[in-house]
Design an enzyme around this catalytic site. Sequence first.
Site, PDB file in Angstrom:
ATOM      1  N   LYS A   1       0.838  -1.204   0.000  1.00 33.03           N
ATOM      2  CA  LYS A   1       0.000   0.000   0.000  1.00 33.03           C
ATOM      3  C   LYS A   1       0.869   1.250   0.000  1.00 33.03           C
ATOM      4  CE  LYS A   1      -1.678   1.566   4.124  1.00 33.03           C
ATOM      5  NZ  LYS A   1      -1.311   2.980   4.283  1.00 33.03           N
ATOM      6  N   ASN A   2       1.892   1.251   0.853  1.00 33.50           N
ATOM      7  CA  ASN A   2       2.706   2.463   1.003  1.00 33.50           C
ATOM      8  C   ASN A   2       3.629   2.727  -0.184  1.00 33.50           C
ATOM      9  OD1 ASN A   2       1.448   2.841   3.413  1.00 33.50           O
ATOM     10  ND2 ASN A   2       3.222   2.381   4.713  1.00 33.50           N
TER      11      ASN A   2
ATOM     12  N   ARG B   1      -4.580   9.976   5.327  1.00 33.52           N
ATOM     13  CA  ARG B   1      -3.562  11.000   5.521  1.00 33.52           C
ATOM     14  C   ARG B   1      -2.574  11.069   4.355  1.00 33.52           C
ATOM     15  NH1 ARG B   1      -0.191  14.009   9.066  1.00 33.52           N
ATOM     16  NH2 ARG B   1       1.890  13.817   8.214  1.00 33.52           N
TER      17      ARG B   1
ATOM     18  N   CYS C   1      -5.631   7.444  10.104  1.00 34.13           N
ATOM     19  CA  CYS C   1      -5.748   6.641  11.314  1.00 34.13           C
ATOM     20  C   CYS C   1      -5.573   7.517  12.548  1.00 34.13           C
ATOM     21  CB  CYS C   1      -4.641   5.582  11.351  1.00 34.13           C
ATOM     22  SG  CYS C   1      -4.864   4.256  10.202  1.00 34.13           S
TER      23      CYS C   1
ATOM     24  N   ARG D   1      -0.156  13.814  14.272  1.00 26.05           N
ATOM     25  CA  ARG D   1       0.187  13.794  12.849  1.00 26.05           C
ATOM     26  C   ARG D   1       0.145  15.172  12.207  1.00 26.05           C
ATOM     27  NH1 ARG D   1      -1.660   8.200  10.156  1.00 26.05           N
ATOM     28  NH2 ARG D   1       0.497   8.184   9.514  1.00 26.05           N
TER      29      ARG D   1
ATOM     30  N   ASP E   1       4.657   0.263  12.404  1.00 29.14           N
ATOM     31  CA  ASP E   1       3.464  -0.420  11.922  1.00 29.14           C
ATOM     32  C   ASP E   1       3.386  -1.870  12.405  1.00 29.14           C
ATOM     33  OD1 ASP E   1       2.994   1.935  10.662  1.00 29.14           O
ATOM     34  OD2 ASP E   1       2.662   1.098   8.682  1.00 29.14           O
TER      35      ASP E   1
ATOM     36  N   ILE F   1       7.617   6.820  17.413  1.00 32.74           N
ATOM     37  CA  ILE F   1       7.156   7.573  16.231  1.00 32.74           C
ATOM     38  C   ILE F   1       5.813   8.284  16.476  1.00 32.74           C
ATOM     39  CG2 ILE F   1       6.775   7.482  13.717  1.00 32.74           C
ATOM     40  CD1 ILE F   1       9.525   6.384  14.231  1.00 32.74           C
TER      41      ILE F   1
ATOM     42  N   ARG G   1      -8.463  -1.026   4.893  1.00 33.39           N
ATOM     43  CA  ARG G   1      -7.623   0.015   4.296  1.00 33.39           C
ATOM     44  C   ARG G   1      -6.256  -0.536   3.894  1.00 33.39           C
ATOM     45  NH1 ARG G   1      -6.349   5.279   7.135  1.00 33.39           N
ATOM     46  NH2 ARG G   1      -5.086   5.251   5.271  1.00 33.39           N
TER      47      ARG G   1
HETATM   48  C1  UD1 Z   1       4.275   6.615   6.836  1.00 33.55           C
HETATM   49  C2  UD1 Z   1       3.499   5.380   6.501  1.00 33.55           C
HETATM   50  C3  UD1 Z   1       2.873   4.772   7.754  1.00 33.55           C
HETATM   51  C4  UD1 Z   1       3.934   4.579   8.835  1.00 33.55           C
HETATM   52  C5  UD1 Z   1       4.753   5.845   9.042  1.00 33.55           C
HETATM   53  C6  UD1 Z   1       5.940   5.634   9.955  1.00 33.55           C
HETATM   54  C7  UD1 Z   1       2.762   5.798   4.226  1.00 33.55           C
HETATM   55  C8  UD1 Z   1       1.626   6.122   3.318  1.00 33.55           C
HETATM   56  N1  UD1 Z   1       2.466   5.719   5.536  1.00 33.55           N
HETATM   57  O1  UD1 Z   1       3.339   7.558   7.355  1.00 33.55           O
HETATM   58  O2  UD1 Z   1       2.300   3.518   7.422  1.00 33.55           O
HETATM   59  O3  UD1 Z   1       3.301   4.251  10.051  1.00 33.55           O
HETATM   60  O4  UD1 Z   1       5.268   6.320   7.787  1.00 33.55           O
HETATM   61  O5  UD1 Z   1       6.782   4.653   9.449  1.00 33.55           O
HETATM   62  O6  UD1 Z   1       3.872   5.559   3.792  1.00 33.55           O
HETATM   63  N2  UD1 Z   1       5.711  14.457  11.434  1.00 33.55           N
HETATM   64  C9  UD1 Z   1       5.770  15.768  11.845  1.00 33.55           C
HETATM   65  N3  UD1 Z   1       5.496  16.734  10.947  1.00 33.55           N
HETATM   66  C10 UD1 Z   1       5.169  16.471   9.666  1.00 33.55           C
HETATM   67  C11 UD1 Z   1       5.135  15.136   9.233  1.00 33.55           C
HETATM   68  C12 UD1 Z   1       5.409  14.132  10.149  1.00 33.55           C
HETATM   69  O7  UD1 Z   1       6.045  16.051  13.002  1.00 33.55           O
HETATM   70  O8  UD1 Z   1       4.939  17.430   8.904  1.00 33.55           O
HETATM   71  C13 UD1 Z   1       6.000  13.376  12.402  1.00 33.55           C
HETATM   72  C14 UD1 Z   1       4.813  12.443  12.643  1.00 33.55           C
HETATM   73  O9  UD1 Z   1       3.913  13.009  13.567  1.00 33.55           O
HETATM   74  C15 UD1 Z   1       5.524  11.229  13.182  1.00 33.55           C
HETATM   75  C16 UD1 Z   1       6.857  11.232  12.417  1.00 33.55           C
HETATM   76  O10 UD1 Z   1       6.967  12.519  11.854  1.00 33.55           O
HETATM   77  O11 UD1 Z   1       5.805  11.387  14.549  1.00 33.55           O
HETATM   78  C17 UD1 Z   1       6.974  10.215  11.333  1.00 33.55           C
HETATM   79  O12 UD1 Z   1       5.817  10.194  10.573  1.00 33.55           O
HETATM   80  P1  UD1 Z   1       5.852  10.031   9.005  1.00 33.55           P
HETATM   81  O13 UD1 Z   1       7.068   9.309   8.578  1.00 33.55           O
HETATM   82  O14 UD1 Z   1       5.546  11.353   8.387  1.00 33.55           O
HETATM   83  O15 UD1 Z   1       4.605   9.096   8.770  1.00 33.55           O
HETATM   84  P2  UD1 Z   1       3.733   9.093   7.494  1.00 33.55           P
HETATM   85  O16 UD1 Z   1       4.594   9.480   6.336  1.00 33.55           O
HETATM   86  O17 UD1 Z   1       2.460   9.815   7.736  1.00 33.55           O
END
Ligand code: UD1
Length: 431
Positions: A28-29, A99, A123, A128, A317, A339, A410
């Site tokens: 998916k990712n 998201r 989720c 986030r 995850d 995370i 999902r």
């Molecule tokens: C992606 C994955 C998700 C996985 C996550 C962590 C996809 C579609 N989803 O989600 O399955 O659980 O990586 O491996 O690939 N953060 C900030 N500011 C931002 C963006 C992120 O503070 O602008 C923080 C988040 O709150 C979190 C951390 O960064 O604490 C990592 O999150 P991130 O890697 O962005 O997760 P996703 O990309 O949403």
Amino acid sequence: MMKRDKFIIQGLGNKKSLSGKIRVNGAKNAVLPVMASSVLFKDGFKIKNVPLIEDLNRLDEIFKGLGVEMIKQLDGEYFINTTKINSVEIEEEASKRMRASIIFTGPILARFGELIFPHPGGCVIGARPIDLFLEGFEKMGAKVKHNDGKYFIKTKDGKLKGTKIFFKIPSVTATETFIMAGILAEGKTILKNVAIEPEIISLIEWLNDCGAKIKGVGTPVLEIEGGSLLEANDKVYETIPDRLEAGSFLILGALCASDLEISNCNPSHLEIVIEMLKDSGVDIEVGKDYLKVNNKNLKNYKSFSIKTHEYPGFPTDLQSPTVVFLTQSQGESLVFETIFEGRLNYTSDLVKMGADIKMWDSHRATIKGPKQLKGCELEGPDIRTGFAFVIAALVAEKESIITNVYYIDRGYGSIEKRLFKIGADIKRVKE
Ligand code: UD1
């Protein structure tokens, strides 16, 4: 309207076990960013090994809103055509429910110099925020306005400007977004402290195959030379196997299967999970593209502690399926979720099932095992924990009901059918 299906699962209670072969779907990712990358293309392209998951419907809604065609050619094969794209706004409902819709921001802004999008949902696993995205676009010369729950972003003269961006956090979707933004930006974009998840590497290889100039693949620093629209010609993107699905099945097999073959996966993307489980006493055979696992040592599994981390560290995850595993291992373990801060709240449901888990704060919990779990009514809070509940329900004695199956759908395509084939008694009740 969000579907509110339920699963009714009869627990195996250590009396019966699963066996057979389960095939891992495409990731998916990986599908989400590659689909979003279509906005950077002159022509369309074909994508294969696409999992049949709920998020595909969200993608289709976003595509429809943008004027992009997603044409199903065969099961798991789609052609994405962006030649008629006519909007710069990311559809609100789909975005609230997924998201990852945020990945579209980079390509849209880079191609059209303009973008409108709502604050994304997804989720329920913590705050986030999207600060990395907004700050990055500003660094690339765009102006951000926030009005009535929507962001309006505009570049000065229709183009993003290449620049240096240091990510305070190596975010997966932010890395993907700015790689794609850099491809159509003016000049060079340098991204530092990027994430290196296999799905990102796969995206970069795909983009480079189609004309992008991205250097530093697999390292924490990427250099992207801005250029013109990409062209796939006859190239096809083949989705890499879902390492998170494979890891979930591995844990399921370690607890519930007399023998389980997990086929069509890439074990080299799951090294830390395999190492941890092997150390704990799980019998795993690691093939080039398969894993074999069984629960014959179940009574002697040793507990272990984990700290979630960006790739190649322990994936957040797989934290909740691992906690279910630890409820069945000997001794005490500490789980440190670094995370997301909301990603341990589900442990209170495992406690209702009979697990001995103490949550110290929003990031840390200790688990004492082994404890026999009992069937319960559970509400899935996110994709992976939804599946962790399926594992817990199968480990348990008696019946469990899992509500909010939408989240499991999902990420895991037709999961009840695939689990039924390996011997699970699982039924979907539609609402
Ligand atoms: C992606 C994955 C998700 C996985 C996550 C962590 C996809 C579609 N989803 O989600 O399955 O659980 O990586 O491996 O690939 N953060 C900030 N500011 C931002 C963006 C992120 O503070 O602008 C923080 C988040 O709150 C979190 C951390 O960064 O604490 C990592 O999150 P991130 O890697 O962005 O997760 P996703 O990309 O949403």
